[in-house]
Design an enzyme around this catalytic site. Structure first.
Site, PDB file in Angstrom:
ATOM      1  N   ASN A 122       4.208 -47.796 -40.546  1.00 54.21           N
ATOM      2  CA  ASN A 122       2.971 -48.429 -40.088  1.00 54.21           C
ATOM      3  C   ASN A 122       2.508 -49.594 -40.947  1.00 54.21           C
ATOM      4  OD1 ASN A 122       2.374 -46.662 -37.756  1.00 54.21           O
ATOM      5  ND2 ASN A 122       2.136 -45.091 -39.330  1.00 54.21           N
ATOM      6  N   ASP A 177       7.446 -45.646 -51.234  1.00 55.70           N
ATOM      7  CA  ASP A 177       6.945 -45.405 -49.871  1.00 55.70           C
ATOM      8  C   ASP A 177       7.950 -45.856 -48.812  1.00 55.70           C
ATOM      9  OD1 ASP A 177       5.138 -44.370 -48.012  1.00 55.70           O
ATOM     10  OD2 ASP A 177       4.089 -46.276 -47.789  1.00 55.70           O
ATOM     11  N   CYS A 210       8.732 -41.185 -51.061  1.00 57.22           N
ATOM     12  CA  CYS A 210       9.583 -41.858 -50.082  1.00 57.22           C
ATOM     13  C   CYS A 210       9.794 -40.902 -48.915  1.00 57.22           C
ATOM     14  CB  CYS A 210      10.910 -42.301 -50.695  1.00 57.22           C
ATOM     15  SG  CYS A 210      11.831 -40.980 -51.530  1.00 57.22           S
ATOM     16  N   HIS A 211      10.337 -41.418 -47.834  1.00 57.78           N
ATOM     17  CA  HIS A 211      10.496 -40.627 -46.614  1.00 57.78           C
ATOM     18  C   HIS A 211      11.918 -40.750 -46.079  1.00 57.78           C
ATOM     19  CE1 HIS A 211       6.092 -40.513 -46.466  1.00 57.78           C
ATOM     20  NE2 HIS A 211       6.096 -41.834 -46.565  1.00 57.78           N
ATOM     21  N   TYR A 218       2.930 -42.208 -34.131  1.00 57.65           N
ATOM     22  CA  TYR A 218       3.813 -43.365 -34.144  1.00 57.65           C
ATOM     23  C   TYR A 218       5.252 -42.874 -34.113  1.00 57.65           C
ATOM     24  CZ  TYR A 218       4.655 -42.358 -39.115  1.00 57.65           C
ATOM     25  OH  TYR A 218       5.003 -41.757 -40.293  1.00 57.65           O
ATOM     26  N   ARG A 223       1.655 -31.325 -47.982  1.00 52.43           N
ATOM     27  CA  ARG A 223       0.856 -32.542 -47.796  1.00 52.43           C
ATOM     28  C   ARG A 223      -0.124 -32.369 -46.651  1.00 52.43           C
ATOM     29  NH1 ARG A 223       2.550 -38.585 -45.683  1.00 52.43           N
ATOM     30  NH2 ARG A 223       1.350 -39.788 -47.212  1.00 52.43           N
TER      31      ARG A 223
END
Length: 291
Positions: free
Chosen positions: A251, A246, A32-33, A49, A124
């Site tokens: 996007n 996620d 997750c972010h 983005y 990452r």
């Protein structure tokens, strides 16, 4: 910067249902972010983005709704190597959150130690074309050399088309590795396609982990075509599979209710033992959560 703005509609994580499937205690959202808020943690000038703000409070609301107790916050490309938003979220809930950073050659041993102390357990690298493509492989190699003695792992974000060409490099990596989003496999080509068969070979290696998440990226609601791929990966490597939401789906072209992703889990993790390993035991082992 409005011309770059990507509206996901997920920043507040409200007005969505609770899942029907009840997750085990200590379940972990392993992908997750957090985004921003941009006024506090600015986005990278060279980003591809600009997301809608999705700060740590939005992530916590999502997890409260889904019944998730732990999380691995993965640094996304829109924040670049400025990992402060991710570190701030971990510091907010240090027993329940871990992180995966983005780094480059500017990070020295002191910087790596600060990341480790802040709850980071991996780095990452993005190979996905629409997010900028492959990294500088010299930098990639030097970073791997720096992390391999720290007990960290490297997370690889790949396009399906690159799985076969990159498979030799991936197999030679001297550190544990995690492949994101089921390799972003093309589900229309079936499980016999070379890219997926190569992915299965990789995940059977003792140092390779796989995230059986991203169903909303490789399949359309109700995500039926993603199920056989997730099931095959879980069967190939039951002790090295991870799952995540996620959130907030950067996007992604179509909105998704994360409850639908939770309800997908028992369709590929068929037994209670499968689900406990996937959601609790595997992430606890990789990220050092308490037993």
């Amino acid at each position: 910067m409005n011309e770059h703005r990507q509206e996901s509609g997920h920043g507040t994580a409200t007005a969505r249902r609770k899942p029907n499937f009840i997750l085990p205690v200590n379940s972990c959202d392993a992908h997750c972010h957090v985004f921003g808020p941009g006024a506090v943690f600015p986005y990278a000038p060279n980003r591809s983005y600009t997301p809608e703000d999705a700060p740590k409070e939005a992530l916590a609301r999502l997890h409260d709704r889904l019944g998730i107790d732990r999380a691995v916050i993965v640094q996304a490309s829109c924040h670049g190597t400025d990992n402060r938003a991710m570190l701030d979220a971990i510091a907010w809930r240090p027993d329940r959150y871990r992180g995966v950073a983005i780094v480059d050659d500017s990070f020295d041993d002191r910087a790596y130690q600060a990341l480790h102390d802040g709850g980071v357990r991996g780095v990452r690298f993005n190979f996905v074309r629409h997010l900028g493509g492959a990294p500088d492989m010299d930098v990639f190699g030097r970073v791997i050399d720096r992390i391999k003695g720290r007990g960290w792992h490297v997370v690889l974000h790949l396009d399906a088309a690159d799985i076969v060409p990159l498979s030799d490099m991936i197999a030679r990596l001297p550190a544990p590795l995690v492949i994101d989003h089921m390799g972003r496999i093309d589900t229309s080509l079936g499980t016999d396609q070379p890219a997926f068969q190569t992915l299965l070979e990789l995940v059977r290696r003792e140092n390779c982990w796989i995230k059986v998440c991203g169903s909303e990226r490789i399949s359309r609601f109700p995500f039926d075509t993603a199920v056989p791929f997730a099931k095959a990966l879980l069967e190939a490597s039951p002790d090295r599979c991870l799952w995540g939401t996620d959130f907030p789906h950067p996007n992604l072209k179509e909105p998704v209710d994360e409850a639908d992703l939770v309800d997908l889990v028992p369709r590929f993790a068929l037994t209670e033992e499968d689900r406990r390993r996937l959601l609790v035991d595997n992430p606890a082992r990789l990220y050092g959560f308490a037993a």
